[in-house]
Design an enzyme around this catalytic site. Structure first.
Site, PDB file in Angstrom:
ATOM      1  N   CYS A 140       0.830  -1.213   0.000  1.00  0.00           N
ATOM      2  CA  CYS A 140       0.000   0.000   0.000  1.00  0.00           C
ATOM      3  C   CYS A 140       0.867   1.266   0.000  1.00  0.00           C
ATOM      4  CB  CYS A 140      -0.947  -0.058   1.201  1.00  0.00           C
ATOM      5  SG  CYS A 140      -2.435   0.949   1.036  1.00  0.00           S
ATOM      6  N   HIS A 141       0.792   2.083   1.064  1.00  0.00           N
ATOM      7  CA  HIS A 141       1.592   3.306   1.129  1.00  0.00           C
ATOM      8  C   HIS A 141       3.004   3.064   1.674  1.00  0.00           C
ATOM      9  CE1 HIS A 141      -2.572   4.830   0.985  1.00  0.00           C
ATOM     10  NE2 HIS A 141      -2.038   5.814   0.292  1.00  0.00           N
ATOM     11  N   GLU A 172      -6.813   7.338  -4.114  1.00  0.00           N
ATOM     12  CA  GLU A 172      -6.744   8.578  -3.310  1.00  0.00           C
ATOM     13  C   GLU A 172      -7.869   9.527  -3.731  1.00  0.00           C
ATOM     14  OE1 GLU A 172      -4.772   8.005  -1.050  1.00  0.00           O
ATOM     15  OE2 GLU A 172      -2.745   7.463  -1.684  1.00  0.00           O
TER      16      GLU A 172
END
Length: 240
Positions: A140-141, A172
């Protein structure tokens, strides 16, 4: 020589308002818990580390939709191995990189804030990759850490020239938080990958489980991918 059968899961130390009513982002619980479970099941010893030796939970990740009952029981049980290690999270200075064969960057939007400057975590990951010839993985991030994980043989990020995935910019936009990320003066994962010279590979949809392996770099797209990304990291480790 095969690197040690130990995995180090990195956790974001950051937290910041992201959700309605000022609720905060932090560690997305299942993005650390699911990999923890996968590594343990594969016979790894697992430790948790953050840049400052602290963490805050991501509000959304503690809600019913994102924390299934079995996971909730583990997370809320201070005697469970996962929660014990979370409550006594290590700092980079507590960690000897040569003890580990897998580095796994868990996430939460808060990772965008501290991972780009997390010199301690980046140094551990770079050594596991370059010196120890181990696996570096992110979900993910978590990919926000890659710009600072430098391969000394090239002077560039370890993802330069590699295929990676991570949370989509479209995701996002769908969550309505692109402006917040811009206010943090941080790039999206897609933009960050491009800056590092990597080729970003998009999952079929922002929330579909999806993982990408390129050599000793293993990446995953979103919370649903944490489990399969850890499995892919184990597979890459077994192939060493």
């Amino acid at each position: 020589m095969t690197p040690p059968r130990k995995a180090l899961i990195a956790i974001t130390s950051a937290h910041a308002p992201l959700y309605p009513d000022g609720k905060e982002t932090g560690l997305f619980i299942t993005e650390a818990l699911h990999p923890f479970n996968v590594f343990k099941a594969a016979g790894f010893t697992v430790d948790l580390v953050s840049e400052t030796g602290t963490y805050s939970p991501d509000w959304l990740s503690t809600t019913k939709d994102w924390l299934p009952e079995a996971d909730r029981q583990v997370y809320e049980d201070h005697e469970s191995e996962f929660r014990r290690k979370l409550d006594n999270i290590l700092k980079p200075s507590d960690v000897k990189w040569s003890d580990y064969g897998i580095f796994f960057a868990s996430a939460g939007h808060a990772s965008l804030i501290d991972y780009p400057d997390a010199k301690g975590l980046q140094s551990i990951a770079a050594n596991i990759y370059s010196e120890g010839k181990g696996i570096v993985s992110a979900v993910c991030h978590g990919g926000a850490i890659f710009p600072g994980i430098i391969d000394p043989s090239t002077g560039k990020s370890i993802i330069d020239g590699k295929k990676v995935t991570g949370f989509t910019t479209r995701g996002e936009e769908e969550e309505g938080i692109l402006d917040t990320i811009k206010s943090w003066k941080r790039p999206t994962i897609e933009a960050s990958a491009a800056d590092c010279g990597a080729t970003y590979v998009s999952p079929p949809g922002p929330w579909d489980a999806f993982t990408q392996t390129d050599g000793r770099v293993v990446t995953g797209a979103n919370p649903a991918s944490a489990h399969v990304t850890a499995e892919a990291a184990v597979k890459a480790f077994e192939a060493l």
